[in-house]
Write a protein that holds these residues in place. Structure first.
Motif, PDB file in Angstrom:
ATOM      1  N   PHE A 182      13.207  -9.456  13.323  1.00 51.71           N
ATOM      2  CA  PHE A 182      12.156 -10.359  12.884  1.00 51.71           C
ATOM      3  C   PHE A 182      10.973  -9.430  12.620  1.00 51.71           C
ATOM      4  O   PHE A 182      10.234  -9.076  13.539  1.00 51.71           O
ATOM      5  N   GLY A 183      10.823  -9.011  11.368  1.00 48.78           N
ATOM      6  CA  GLY A 183       9.967  -7.879  11.089  1.00 48.78           C
ATOM      7  C   GLY A 183       8.521  -8.188  10.803  1.00 48.78           C
ATOM      8  O   GLY A 183       7.622  -7.533  11.320  1.00 48.78           O
ATOM      9  N   ARG A 184       8.269  -9.179   9.969  1.00 48.81           N
ATOM     10  CA  ARG A 184       6.947  -9.306   9.400  1.00 48.81           C
ATOM     11  C   ARG A 184       6.026 -10.232  10.195  1.00 48.81           C
ATOM     12  O   ARG A 184       6.474 -11.159  10.852  1.00 48.81           O
ATOM     13  N   LEU A 185       4.743  -9.921  10.150  1.00 48.32           N
ATOM     14  CA  LEU A 185       3.659 -10.767  10.658  1.00 48.32           C
ATOM     15  C   LEU A 185       3.563 -10.860  12.174  1.00 48.32           C
ATOM     16  O   LEU A 185       2.852 -11.712  12.698  1.00 48.32           O
ATOM     17  N   GLY A 186       4.276 -10.009  12.908  1.00 50.75           N
ATOM     18  CA  GLY A 186       3.950  -9.816  14.304  1.00 50.75           C
ATOM     19  C   GLY A 186       4.628 -10.683  15.338  1.00 50.75           C
ATOM     20  O   GLY A 186       4.041 -10.955  16.386  1.00 50.75           O
ATOM     21  N   SER A 351       5.118  -2.506   6.922  1.00 57.52           N
ATOM     22  CA  SER A 351       3.694  -2.409   7.246  1.00 57.52           C
ATOM     23  C   SER A 351       3.331  -1.011   7.739  1.00 57.52           C
ATOM     24  O   SER A 351       2.272  -0.472   7.403  1.00 57.52           O
ATOM     25  N   THR A 352       4.206  -0.403   8.523  1.00 55.20           N
ATOM     26  CA  THR A 352       3.922   0.922   9.065  1.00 55.20           C
ATOM     27  C   THR A 352       3.848   1.970   7.963  1.00 55.20           C
ATOM     28  O   THR A 352       2.898   2.759   7.892  1.00 55.20           O
ATOM     29  N   GLY A 353       4.852   1.991   7.092  1.00 52.97           N
ATOM     30  CA  GLY A 353       4.852   2.973   6.009  1.00 52.97           C
ATOM     31  C   GLY A 353       3.669   2.807   5.072  1.00 52.97           C
ATOM     32  O   GLY A 353       3.015   3.791   4.695  1.00 52.97           O
ATOM     33  N   GLN A 405      -3.832  -3.193  13.424  1.00 54.71           N
ATOM     34  CA  GLN A 405      -4.093  -4.595  13.107  1.00 54.71           C
ATOM     35  C   GLN A 405      -3.945  -4.886  11.616  1.00 54.71           C
ATOM     36  O   GLN A 405      -4.005  -6.034  11.202  1.00 54.71           O
ATOM     37  N   GLY A 406      -3.774  -3.837  10.816  1.00 55.86           N
ATOM     38  CA  GLY A 406      -3.579  -4.021   9.388  1.00 55.86           C
ATOM     39  C   GLY A 406      -4.414  -3.051   8.571  1.00 55.86           C
ATOM     40  O   GLY A 406      -5.556  -2.744   8.926  1.00 55.86           O
ATOM     41  N   SER A 407      -3.851  -2.577   7.466  1.00 49.99           N
ATOM     42  CA  SER A 407      -4.522  -1.575   6.628  1.00 49.99           C
ATOM     43  C   SER A 407      -5.858  -2.074   6.102  1.00 49.99           C
ATOM     44  O   SER A 407      -6.859  -1.342   6.099  1.00 49.99           O
ATOM     45  N   LEU A 423      -0.947  -7.215   0.119  1.00 46.78           N
ATOM     46  CA  LEU A 423      -0.821  -8.509  -0.560  1.00 46.78           C
ATOM     47  C   LEU A 423      -0.536  -9.550   0.521  1.00 46.78           C
ATOM     48  O   LEU A 423       0.592  -9.937   0.754  1.00 46.78           O
ATOM     49  N   GLY A 424      -1.588  -9.957   1.228  1.00 47.93           N
ATOM     50  CA  GLY A 424      -1.421 -10.843   2.378  1.00 47.93           C
ATOM     51  C   GLY A 424      -1.068 -10.063   3.623  1.00 47.93           C
ATOM     52  O   GLY A 424      -1.616 -10.275   4.695  1.00 47.93           O
ATOM     53  N   GLN A 425      -0.137  -9.169   3.506  1.00 49.61           N
ATOM     54  CA  GLN A 425       0.179  -8.134   4.489  1.00 49.61           C
ATOM     55  C   GLN A 425       0.592  -6.899   3.687  1.00 49.61           C
ATOM     56  O   GLN A 425       0.617  -6.950   2.444  1.00 49.61           O
TER      57      GLN A 425
END
Length: 585
Positions: A182-186, A351-353, A405-407, A423-425
């Motif tokens: 379950f990868g995206r959005l935390g 998100s990490t890359g 927390q996000g780029s 783009l949103g994330q």
């Protein structure tokens, strides 16, 4: 056993108590994404932040789970630490079948454990165990320990987090059975906030298959389409990594933090190259005959005794784009080494890359300094990127705490917003053009799988705004129906409306067949109402300047077309999020 109601296990980590709940609503929400939204509407809190202990973490399956091939996904729903609004993520592995064998349609986890804990759930078992000694364990080591703590058969699924989840990175993932996420959005961050290191789902019951020829005949036909036709061949062959070279040829491959959309070096990290140099084996989610999971190997030499260690690391297109092309790492083995660290830390690889790509460009341009990055992030340098992953997961300073927390949040403080590829994330790997950029930037999950915007860009050279918006809304609704089932979206070419209708009929849900379109609209509306009710304002979404500087096979981005799509889709979202007429409720 076919049933019209939902069977839900609700666990309160604060009290240590659990209860079994039954809810009606199959005819309105089907299951999966519909059931998750229904349950969040009941148990979630619109007026509390994502980390409030009473906010639920929800896992759901659908009416076809376990009955047909590729009906093998689980929907995970939560209030996201990334944007503090309702969110979803999907994963396979054994999770869906384990819930089916546990005779559950959903697992709802609320509360917060006093100490780091592991939860085991089955049809005959609920156990919460103190695992404070596992604090800081990486996700892979955690899996090995949990398998010993909660022994079980092949019907057991293990969900766990790494240090990134414990440290509340906004894009920490939940590792599922080692190779799925379950990868995206935390979602992993939500587990960390609940002091929940792992969940073991024990499928300790059986379930009966439908009798009669209709079911067996349909099953065989679907199985045949999935295994003997060209429709699914690419997923088993080179896997989604096959997309590298075609997207590079179309000048639609994000490269070097989207400073480029193609590179002569792309072939070095293509699906063909990974298969030739690194592929060890294929694997599959439970209940899937395709085997799209590609597992490569990383070899590491220990200088002290000249011994070698081999580790297995899964890969597909998105991890290669984010930790290969976006970082200009052009050696397949080195990409896998970065992914191996990401797996252990328990972070979303996209998100990490992309976050590290932004940080590299920001450092290169002098927006930030080595004081912030600690290590000299350099294009193509896998060693520094591996250290960068660990620094995001275990932040040593304010810069990495904010980057975790996000780029874009980091860029708002330090500068460099124009080239934050968000783009949103952090973006998915499709620089195909205006329709995709708007689809991901404003879409419900900010995911490339919300709709086929990336495919629309490749098939349509016209700039008909209304036509494109109609596609985004209608294609998303069709995917909502499949996500109610919960089917793998790779199979959407097989599971067309007529096949889904036959499948429901054959297992005893024939009464739902005529309502699929209405259910899709209802669920689509409810999901948007939840997001809008938590503060989402699509009209205020800003697409960073970097996306207006992109050139694809069609030429430079048309900024007027991009803006018309952005404002138009924002208006469509507000329409979808409006209350439905009573006749459709």
């Amino acid at each position: 056993m076919i049933r019209d109601h939902f069977r839900i296990m609700k666990v309160d980590l604060t009290t240590g108590k659990a209860n079994l709940i039954e809810r009606d609503g199959r005819d309105q929400y089907l299951g999966g994404t519909g059931l998750a939204a229904m349950l969040f509407d009941e148990f979630g809190h619109m007026d509390r932040d994502w980390d409030d202990p009473d906010q639920p973490l929800i896992f759901t399956i659908g009416p076809l789970t376990g009955y047909y091939p590729l009906m093998s996904k689980t929907c995970c729903a939560f209030r996201s630490p990334y944007h503090n609004q309702y969110a979803e993520s999907y994963a396979g592995g054994k999770s869906a079948l384990s819930l089916r064998f546990a005779d559950l349609d959903a697992l709802v986890v609320v509360g917060k454990a006093k100490r780091l804990s592991a939860l085991a759930v089955g049809s005959r078992l609920i156990e919460i165990r103190d695992v404070e000694y596992m604090r800081g364990f990486d996700a892979l080591r955690t899996g090995r320990v949990i398998r010993k703590i909660f022994p079980g058969s092949g019907r057991r699924s293990i969900l766990r987090i790494g240090p990134a989840g414990e440290n509340l990175s906004a894009y920490a993932c939940i590792n599922v059975d080692t190779y799925r996420h379950f990868g995206r959005l935390g979602g992993g961050t939500v587990m960390g906030a609940k002091n929940l290191k792992a969940i073991c789902i024990l499928g300790d019951r059986g379930f009966d298959l439908p009798e009669g020829k209709a079911y067996s005949t349909l099953y065989k036909d679907i199985f045949k389409q999935l295994t003997t036709t060209e429709m699914m061949a690419k997923y088993h062959g080179l896997g989604t990594a096959v997309n590298i070279n075609p997207l590079n040829a179309l000048k639609s491959l994000p490269w070097k933090n989207l400073q480029q959309t193609s590179s002569p070096e792309a072939d070095n990290i293509s699906g063909e190259r990974f298969a030739k140099d690194t592929l060890l084996r294929n694997a599959a989610c439970a209940g899937c005959p395709v085997g799209c999971i590609h597992v490569g190997f990383v070899r590491e030499q220990f200088q002290a005794n000249n011994q070698y260690l081999y580790r297995q690391v899964s890969y597909d297109y998105e991890p290669i784009f984010s930790c290969g092309g976006m970082l200009e790492v052009t050696d397949a083995g080195q990409v896998l080494r970065i992914l191996d660290v990401i797996e252990k830390e328990g972070l979303d690889n996209m998100s990490t890359g992309v976050a590290l790509a932004w940080a590299t460009e920001a450092l290169e341009k002098g927006v930030i300094s080595l004081d912030e990055t600690v290590v000299p992030l350099t294009w193509g340098d896998a060693e520094t990127y591996m250290k960068g992953v660990e620094l995001i997961s275990r932040p040593p300073n304010d810069f990495y705490r904010l980057l975790a927390q996000g780029s874009l949040k980091c860029a708002k403080k330090y500068g460099g917003e124009d080239f934050a590829c968000v783009l949103g994330q952090e973006m998915a790997g499709y620089a195909t053009g205006e329709v995709f950029f708007v689809s991901e930037a404003l879409g419900f999950r900010h995911s490339h799988l919300d709709s086929g915007g990336y495919a629309y860009d490749q098939k349509h050279e016209d700039k008909d705004v209304t036509r494109a918006l109609d596609f985004l809304v209608n294609d998303a609704r069709e995917r909502v129906v499949l996500n109610c089932m919960v089917g793998c979206l790779f199979s959407r070419g097989v599971y067309k409306d007529s096949v889904l209708a036959q499948a429901l009929e054959a297992v005893g849900y024939g009464s739902l067949v005529g309502s699929l379109d209405a259910i899709g609209r209802r669920v689509q509306s409810l999901r948007w109402r939840l997001r809008l009710g938590m503060g989402y304002e699509p009209a205020r979404v800003v697409i960073p300047k970097r996306y207006t500087e992109v050139t694809t096979w069609k030429g430079p981005i048309d900024t007027d077309y991009l803006e018309a799509l952005r404002t138009g889709y924002a208006a469509r979202i507000m329409e979808m999020g409006a209350p439905l007429p009573e006749s459709e409720e």
